[in-house]
Every structure is written in C-alpha cells, then in structure tokens.
Design a protein around this motif. Structure first.
Motif, short mmCIF file in Angstrom:
data_model
loop_
_atom_site.label_atom_id
_atom_site.label_comp_id
_atom_site.label_asym_id
_atom_site.label_seq_id
_atom_site.Cartn_x
_atom_site.Cartn_y
_atom_site.Cartn_z
N PRO A 240 -4.92 -4.31 10.68
CA PRO A 240 -3.68 -3.94 11.37
C PRO A 240 -2.63 -3.41 10.40
N SER A 241 -1.57 -2.80 10.95
CA SER A 241 -0.47 -2.33 10.11
C SER A 241 0.14 -3.50 9.35
N GLY A 242 0.52 -3.26 8.12
CA GLY A 242 1.15 -4.31 7.34
C GLY A 242 0.17 -5.33 6.78
N SER A 243 -1.13 -5.04 6.89
CA SER A 243 -2.11 -6.01 6.40
C SER A 243 -2.28 -5.90 4.89
N GLY A 244 -1.74 -4.83 4.29
CA GLY A 244 -1.84 -4.67 2.85
C GLY A 244 -2.94 -3.72 2.43
N LYS A 245 -3.60 -3.07 3.40
CA LYS A 245 -4.76 -2.24 3.02
C LYS A 245 -4.36 -1.00 2.21
N SER A 246 -3.23 -0.38 2.59
CA SER A 246 -2.77 0.78 1.80
C SER A 246 -2.33 0.34 0.41
N THR A 247 -1.63 -0.78 0.35
CA THR A 247 -1.17 -1.29 -0.95
C THR A 247 -2.37 -1.59 -1.85
N PHE A 248 -3.41 -2.18 -1.25
CA PHE A 248 -4.62 -2.46 -2.01
C PHE A 248 -5.18 -1.18 -2.61
N LEU A 249 -5.29 -0.14 -1.77
CA LEU A 249 -5.84 1.13 -2.24
C LEU A 249 -4.97 1.73 -3.35
N ARG A 250 -3.65 1.69 -3.13
CA ARG A 250 -2.73 2.29 -4.10
C ARG A 250 -2.70 1.52 -5.42
N CYS A 251 -3.02 0.23 -5.36
CA CYS A 251 -3.12 -0.55 -6.60
C CYS A 251 -4.31 -0.07 -7.43
N LEU A 252 -5.36 0.43 -6.79
CA LEU A 252 -6.57 0.79 -7.51
C LEU A 252 -6.33 1.90 -8.53
N ASP A 253 -5.38 2.82 -8.25
CA ASP A 253 -5.06 3.78 -9.31
C ASP A 253 -3.62 3.59 -9.81
N LEU A 254 -3.13 2.37 -9.58
CA LEU A 254 -1.85 1.92 -10.14
C LEU A 254 -0.64 2.72 -9.66
N LEU A 255 -0.75 3.34 -8.46
CA LEU A 255 0.46 3.90 -7.87
C LEU A 255 1.39 2.76 -7.49
N GLU A 256 0.79 1.62 -7.17
CA GLU A 256 1.56 0.37 -7.09
C GLU A 256 1.10 -0.49 -8.26
N VAL A 257 2.06 -1.04 -8.98
CA VAL A 257 1.71 -1.89 -10.11
C VAL A 257 1.57 -3.33 -9.60
N PRO A 258 0.38 -3.92 -9.78
CA PRO A 258 0.15 -5.27 -9.27
C PRO A 258 1.11 -6.29 -9.91
N THR A 259 1.45 -7.30 -9.13
CA THR A 259 2.30 -8.37 -9.66
C THR A 259 1.45 -9.32 -10.52
N LYS A 260 0.20 -9.46 -10.08
CA LYS A 260 -0.68 -10.41 -10.76
C LYS A 260 -2.12 -9.91 -10.62
N GLY A 261 -2.98 -10.31 -11.54
CA GLY A 261 -4.39 -9.96 -11.43
C GLY A 261 -4.77 -8.79 -12.29
N THR A 262 -6.07 -8.51 -12.37
CA THR A 262 -6.55 -7.40 -13.19
C THR A 262 -7.44 -6.46 -12.37
N ILE A 263 -7.41 -5.19 -12.75
CA ILE A 263 -8.31 -4.20 -12.18
C ILE A 263 -9.06 -3.56 -13.34
N THR A 264 -10.38 -3.54 -13.25
CA THR A 264 -11.19 -2.94 -14.31
C THR A 264 -11.90 -1.73 -13.73
N PHE A 265 -11.75 -0.59 -14.39
CA PHE A 265 -12.42 0.64 -13.95
C PHE A 265 -13.34 1.11 -15.06
N GLU A 266 -14.65 1.12 -14.80
CA GLU A 266 -15.63 1.55 -15.79
C GLU A 266 -15.42 0.84 -17.14
N GLY A 267 -15.20 -0.45 -17.07
CA GLY A 267 -15.09 -1.24 -18.30
C GLY A 267 -13.71 -1.27 -18.92
#
Lengths: 240, 231
Positions: free
Chosen positions: A35-62
């Motif tokens: 649903p709207s507001g579920s965070g799915k767009s934010t999740f996607l945008r975090c993957l290329d750091l258009l949104e900077v995560p508050t916590k946690g790590t993302i690893t891309f190709e090592g």
C-alpha cells in the motif's frame, strides 16, 4: 549482488523503513508491492542511496555502499533508475538526454554514445525522436526514453520506482513491454509497482511491504494463489 | 521660448547637449559596471548559500554570504553609497566612478543572489535525482542539468533587477557625481536654461530608451531559451 542488512530510514521522527534485511541475486526480477506509505519506494531509493539510510548497510557487488568513503557516483553508474515522473531533462534533445551521462562520466566518447543511443532508440521504436525534446513526447514515450537513458550506462541492475503510475492507462502496456523484454534478456531488476499482472508474469520473487517491513515474499504463483499474512490477503483482496 | 523650443535647444546647443551626454555616459558606465559585478557576486553568493557540503570549512563563507544579503537588503541604497564613498573607499584620488560601481554592484549582488537561489530551487528535485542516479557528480548535475534550466527561470527577475539598478544610479549626485540626473538639474539651473521641465523630460526619455532597449534584449534572450519548450 545486492545485500541489504538491517536497513532503517526515518524522516524526522517518522520511521519509514524498519530494519529490512534482503538479498537480491544476479538475474533476479524482484517486484515490490504494497500500500501507499508502506516504504517500498524509500526502500528502492535507498538501494542507490538517493535516500541515505539512517541505519544498516547495503552491499553492492562486494562494496559496502553505505560507507561514506565510497565514491557513490561510481556505484550509481552501474545502477539504472527509472522514476515515476520520468525526470527527462527538458532542456535537451532525446539524444542528448541519453548520451549526457555516458559521455560526461567518460564511459564512452560522444560518437560511441550517439551510436548506443541510436541502437537503443530503435529497440524501443523511437529512433525518429532522437532530435525531439521531451515536451514533444507522450508519457509512454517519455518513460521508454527514461529506460533507454538508464540503459545507456550499461547498468548491472535496473531499479524501477512505479514506472507506470503516472501514465495514461493506454500507455502502460508499451512501457511494460519494454520492461518485459529487458527481463527476458536477463537484466537484474527491482520493480516497485501496482501492476499485479506484471508481477505475476515477470517476477521471480514478489515482496509485500507494509509499515516499513517486508511482511511476506514468495514466487508469484504461490504469492498470488496462497498469500499467508492477513495483511497481504487484505491487500490482494482489494487490488485483484 | 516655448517648451518645444527649449527642448530642441538642449539638442542643438553644444554646451547643453555635451552636458547631457557626459551625464548619460556616467549613468551607463555605473550601470554596466555594477550589473556585471552584481551578476558575478550574486551567482557566487547563491551557489555558496545552496552548497550542501558537509565540510565545516564551508560554514564561514555561508555565514558571510547570509550576513551580506541581510545587511544589504535591510539598509537604504543611499546610505550604502555614503558608507562606500565617505568611509570604506574614502581614499584621496580614488575614482568616484569605481566607488559607485562597487556600491551599486554590491547592492545588486544581494538581490541577484536571491533571484538565482530561487531559480535554482524552482528546478524540480527530480532533475537532480535523475542526474545523480545516472552517476553524474553533484557539480556536473548542477552544471549540465540544473543551471541551464534555472537560468531560464531567473532571466525575467534578473531583468527586473537590472532595470531597477539603472534607475537607482540616479542618486549618485548625492556624493557629488555628474550623472544623467545631475546633468538635467545642471542644464535646467538659473545660469543655463533656467527651466527644469525640458531637461528633465530629456533625461526621462534617455532613461526610458535605455530601459526599453534592455527589456527588448531580455525578451530576445528569453525567447531563445524557451525554444526547448515548444511542442
């Protein structure tokens, strides 16, 4: 290929992503619904750091891309992003829209980039629009160009943020067709969408998000036939 | 002498005409110089103000720019001109025309910077996101994507600012400079024409023509920049 660990994101005091851990493998087509507001767009945008995560790590190709020392431009050059509102550059011709990034990032010479643009435009049947400006195109054409623009960087993964939500119903098909073709060629894709038909047909895996968490994930056949979580059942009963 | 005769006399009498043209040249010199200085200063201040650098070394320039804009916009132009002429640049032999150019340029820069800032912010954030998502640096995104679109948005308000600037230079006689307005006053005085209406009308026409030409040039630039908007 992409490994997400304990990803959280808040805007002000509002928690949008609540500790998501997820792995996306090479060649997978992951469709994210919810649903709207579920965070799915934010999740996607975090993957290329258009949104900077508050916590946690993302690893891309090592590479741990959430590390502030990482050259994020280099990482983003390997990831394509397609937006809901296309975000074509209105002050440039279609050809220039496509070739700007490959040339400026020194990935290709201008001649090379022009050639790549021509080939890609032919693929989406828009070769005659190379010298047009975005304002002269329909929504569906604009989104196909936006996909081509991302592809010109030869990305390893394509991220789609509700690519058909701003389109007239008539034009949804032409964009989905391009995406399906891309999927068949083996591109790794993460797609946030409300197009359940597309999820059913193309996804290798469907994620259902609500309240900043992934509540359920399955292969599409199982997901749509036998949703487990009550929230998923409620959501699917309304959209299907 | 009728008004028409006096009006004509200003253009036929070498002394009067020379007087007016000397004033006009000064007005143009200050206007052009201050416009260039104002545009350069305004652009720098706007970019510093908008820079999102995490570098603590950027804090000071940002503060300086903020104070500059606030002080300049919050105090009268005439007062700024006095301070420049009688305090900051009160150096024997320092050319007054340069003093005036600096005073008006510094003043204009503050307004121009606000116009440019607004222009850059008016470009949809999606444009920046699209540029960055393609792997372009923040600088390249600004230069190739945001600024060209912002320029289109700020041309009208920059034009307004330049028009206001040209007319505001008419206060330079307050520091004893001989510009178009001072010339009109001189030509109209008792030793000369002994009539103010005719020289003031001529001066007004000169200002009007300058502003009209500038407006025309701005319109042309706007038109060319809008070409990508055609459907």
């Amino acid at each position: 290929m992409i490994d997400v660990k304990d990803l959280s994101k808040s805007f002000g005091g509002h928690l949008v992503l609540d500790g998501i851990s997820e792995h996306i493998s090479l060649g997978e087509k992951v469709v994210v619904i919810g649903p709207s507001g579920s965070g799915k767009s934010t999740f996607l945008r975090c993957l290329d750091l258009l949104e900077v995560p508050t916590k946690g790590t993302i690893t891309f190709e090592g590479t741990v891309i959430t590390d502030p020392k990482v050259k994020i431009d280099k990482v983003r050059q390997q990831m394509g992003m397609v937006f809901q509102h296309f975000n074509l550059f209105p002050n440039m011709t279609i050809r220039k829209n496509i070739t700007l990034a490959p040339v400026q990032t020194k990935l290709m010479s201008q001649e090379e980039a022009d050639h790549v643009a021509q080939v890609l435009l032919q693929r989406v049947d828009l070769a005659d629009k190379a010298d047009s400006y975005p304002s002269q195109l329909s929504g569906g054409q604009k989104q196909r160009i936006a996909i081509v623009r991302a592809l010109a960087m030869r990305p390893k993964v394509m991220l789609f943020d509700e690519p058909t939500s701003a389109l007239d119903p008539e034009m949804v098909g032409e964009v989905l067709d391009v995406m399906k073709e891309l999927a068949q060629e083996g591109m790794t894709m993460v797609v946030v969408t409300h197009e359940m038909g597309f999820a059913r047909e193309v996804a290798s895996r469907v994620l259902f998000m609500d309240g900043g968490r992934i509540l359920e994930q399955e292969a599409p056949q199982t997901f749509f036939a036998r949703p487990q979580h009550p929230r998923t059942q409620l959501f699917l009963s309304k959209v299907l | 002498m009728t008004f028409i005769e006096k009006f004509t006399l200003i253009f036929t009498n070498a002394k009067y005409l020379d007087s007016m043209l000397t004033g006009l040249r000064m007005t143009l010199a200050i206007s052009v110089g201050a416009s260039v200085l104002g545009l350069v200063l305004g652009t720098i201040v706007a970019l510093v103000g908008l820079a999102k650098s995490k570098n603590p070394l950027m804090k000071l320039p940002k503060l300086v720019c903020a104070v500059y804009v606030t002080v300049v916009r919050g105090t009268p132009m005439a007062l700024q001109l006095f301070i420049m002429a009688f305090v900051v640049l009160a150096i024997r032999g320092f050319p007054l025309v340069v003093t005036a150019i600096i005073a008006f340029g510094v003043n204009s820069g503050a307004y121009v910077s606000e116009n440019i800032r607004a222009g850059i912010l008016s470009v949809d954030i999606g444009q920046t996101e699209a540029g960055r998502s393609l792997g372009l640096s923040a600088g390249a995104t600004m230069r190739y994507i945001v600024i060209p679109q912002a320029i289109k948005n700020v041309i009208p308000s920059i034009g307004n600012e330049l028009i206001a600037l040209i007319k505001e230079t008419s206060i330079v006689s307050m520091i004893g400079m001989y510009d178009l307005t001072a010339a009109a006053k001189n030509v109209g005085s008792g030793q000369n024409l002994a009539n103010y209406l005719a020289p003031m009308t001529v001066a007004a026409l000169f200002y009007l023509v300058i502003v009209y030409v500038l407006t025309f040039v701005i319109k042309q630039i706007e038109r060319r920049l809008r070409q990508s908007d055609r459907r």
